[in-house]
Structure formats: C-alpha cells, structure tokens
Design an enzyme around this catalytic site. Sequence first.
Site, short mmCIF file in Angstrom:
data_model
loop_
_atom_site.label_atom_id
_atom_site.label_comp_id
_atom_site.label_asym_id
_atom_site.label_seq_id
_atom_site.Cartn_x
_atom_site.Cartn_y
_atom_site.Cartn_z
CE1 TYR A 1 1.10 -0.02 4.61
CE2 TYR A 1 -0.66 -1.93 4.91
CZ TYR A 1 0.77 -1.42 5.28
OH TYR A 1 1.53 -1.58 6.20
CE LYS B 1 1.43 3.40 9.17
NZ LYS B 1 0.33 2.66 7.70
NE ARG C 1 -12.31 -12.20 22.92
CZ ARG C 1 -13.25 -12.33 23.20
NH1 ARG C 1 -14.75 -12.28 22.66
NH2 ARG C 1 -13.23 -13.57 23.82
CG ASP D 1 -6.79 3.06 4.64
OD1 ASP D 1 -6.67 4.10 5.26
OD2 ASP D 1 -6.27 2.20 4.51
C1 LIG Z 1 -0.04 1.56 7.43
C2 LIG Z 1 -1.33 1.49 6.67
C3 LIG Z 1 -2.06 0.43 6.92
C4 LIG Z 1 -2.21 -0.69 7.70
O1 LIG Z 1 -1.85 -0.17 9.00
P1 LIG Z 1 -1.20 -1.14 10.14
O2 LIG Z 1 -1.24 -0.32 11.39
O3 LIG Z 1 0.40 -0.87 9.72
O4 LIG Z 1 -1.60 -2.50 10.32
C5 LIG Z 1 -3.30 0.58 6.15
N1 LIG Z 1 -3.61 1.68 5.40
C6 LIG Z 1 -2.83 2.50 5.15
C7 LIG Z 1 -2.97 3.52 4.12
C8 LIG Z 1 -1.67 2.65 5.66
O5 LIG Z 1 -0.75 3.62 5.58
#
Ligand SMILES: *Cc1c(COP(=O)(O)O)cnc(C)c1O
Length: 382
Positions: free
Chosen positions: A103, A200, A51, A175
């Site tokens: 999101y 993604k 961890r 993000d």
């Molecule tokens: C999918 C997504 C998230 C969340 O990510 P996970 O891997 O599904 O937990 C956060 N921000 C954006 C812009 C996303 O497309």
Amino acid sequence: MQTAKTSQETQLVQLGVGQDQQTGAISVPIYQSATYRHPGVGESTGYDYTRSGNPTRQALEEGLAKLEGGSRALAFSSGMAALTTFFLHFTQGDHLIVSEDLYGGTYRVLNQVFAKFGLTVSYVDTSDTTAVATAITSQTKALLIETPGNPLLGIADLAALGQLCRKHQLLFAVDNTFLSPVLQQPFAFGADVVIYSATKYLGGHNDLCAGVLIAREENLAERFYFLQNSCGAVLPPQDCWLLIRSLKTLALRMERHCQSAHEIALWLEQQPKVTQVYYPGLKNHPGHELSCRQTKGFGGMLSFRVTDKETAAAVLKRLKLISFAESLGGVESLMTLPAVQTHGDIPAADRERLGICESLLRLSVGIESVADIIADLEQALA
Ligand SMILES: *Cc1c(COP(=O)(O)O)cnc(C)c1O
C-alpha cells in the site's frame, strides 16, 4: 450464548449481542461519552476516559480479537493510524523488512515520517522467502507483509515466513486488509500482529474510515494498547458502532466478492485489449497453489494490464457502473489507476521496476450483479 466452537460466520453476526445487560438491546449502544463518573476516590466503573476505553469500542475490539484468534484487538481511526502505531513500537536504528508490493500510504509514512526518526526499511519481494532471509541484518526487528500484494497480488508464503521470523526472533506482522479474517488467518502461520484498514472489507460500504491492530500475545497487546492510548488515534464510538454493524455481513460479502472476482478475472483474460490479468484464483498466477494452501478464498481484488496507457485512460473515462475511485473492499465496485493514485508516492523508478505503470488498472469487485459489472467492463473496453 456463543461457545468456543462457534463458527466465524456466527461470531460475526452475533458480534456485540448480549453486551448491554441493562436493557438487553440487540444492537450495541453507542456510548457517546467522553468521560465517566467515578463512584469514589480510587474507584472506577472500568471506564475513565474514552481515549483509554469506551464500551462501544470494547464490544468491537473484543469481537475482532475473538474472530482473529488474538489476545486483544485495538480499533483506530484509520488503517494508517493502526500502521503508525505499529511502527511506533520500534526505536531509532531498528531495521524493518517490508513487502515491496505494498500500500502506497505505508511506503509514504515509512519513507517520509519514520525515516526522520531513524527507522530503516528494506523493501523486498516477500513472495520470495529467500530474498526476505537475505535482507535480514543484525538490526532487523520485524517483517511486515501484505499478501496478496498491492496492486500485483503477489502471494507470500505465510508458513515459511512465520518460521523464518521465529528463527531470527523478528516480529511478524501481516496487513491482512485484502482478504479479511474470513479468508486468511495469519496467526495460524505464526504471525504476531495482524493489521487492517477496516475502511476496506471490514467496513465494506465505502462509508467509514477505520483501522485495526490485533496482537496474538497478551504482552505485545499491552504494549500496543499503551501506544494507542498514548498517541490517541482511537476509533470514535459512532464509527465503532458502524463497523460492528458492517462486520455482521462480512462472511456473506466475502463469498460474493470472491465468486464475482473469479468470474470477472476469467472473462478479462479473454479480452483482446487486456494483455495480463493478476488474480490469485487463476491457475496461471504464480501464487495460485500457495493461495489454495493458506487461504479460504482468493478475494475480491484483481488487477489487469491493457495494451497502453491511452486505453487505460479511456476505460476509466467510459466506466458507468464501476466508479473510478480510490479505495477497495466495499459493496460498490471501484477501479483505480495505481501508478497515479494509490501508489503515486512510490518513486517512478521503483514503480517501473515493479510493473506499476499507467496501463495497469486495479478493480475492487463489488457485490452488484456480476453480469452488470462485466457489461460495464465490456462497453468500457470496446
Ligand atoms: C487502504 C489501506 C491501508 C490504509 O488504510 P486507511 O484506512 O486508508 O488509512 C493500509 N493497507 C492497505 C493494504 C490498504 O489497502
């Protein structure tokens, strides 16, 4: 050996190479070990417990930090785990300004989890810098944006927001999931923290759930490492390896995603049942010029509006090649209905105001032949 000037493309391909001094393995070994033997009391190999640190994760994190130009990257078990760790940095009474075109899961964790701990949030159209400035209060501690926005692809002015945050001493977090470090580098515009859902584009194959948080300054990175180790949502070694493997082709994949999405956006604009196309690469997109200034490409995401919700439902039903599925950024093309899926947790009134209704479809353009993707859209829209 890589030099400081090595291009991002090369850095991606070479990620982890040379990590295993003992055998010279080109591919980073998967250190599937929860713990490590100590040579003696008060002595450590540098690893104590997975961890807290793991060589496979470390190879990934070092590669990501270098790629982004940050001091340290941290790999998490999902994008939400990375975002949650970011929010854990704040304390009761702190106020955050967050993009309203965002999101749905981020919205949900703020409103249904962190609200209970006394974090307050204003959702603002962050493509309007003045609106962001107006929302700042004496309690405001940070600005978190997505650009392009989700699902309407609004573009925020990174340089202007970076300046605003500096002036008001706000932590500026981006993000950057939709564009990846290949297309957009928020640190160059004054961001302090960059966050990814690596599920993604970074992962890119719809087979991995992962998240990344990168801090520009060392002291902030240390704080987030403390939170990661304390709260524990680390990315397991096998998934770290899979993400390293995926990153090697990121630059190539992004190139294709951009090319195909642009072509499809132009094609969609010509279709009688399509009433509006949202893609920053289109000249009529309100954020087009800004995009040209701050990104190296417009990305692989686009949204479009059809005449009515029945047409949207019919399109989703008829798709053959493109999968009707949540998520984005993978080699396979996916289409979603944001109002019901990704943004289902945003209150109906807010969705309505933002224009996220049931006639809006979001397409994550994959790297299949663009002709085949268009053929599938054509038959689905017929
Ligand atoms: C999918 C997504 C998230 C969340 O990510 P996970 O891997 O599904 O937990 C956060 N921000 C954006 C812009 C996303 O497309």
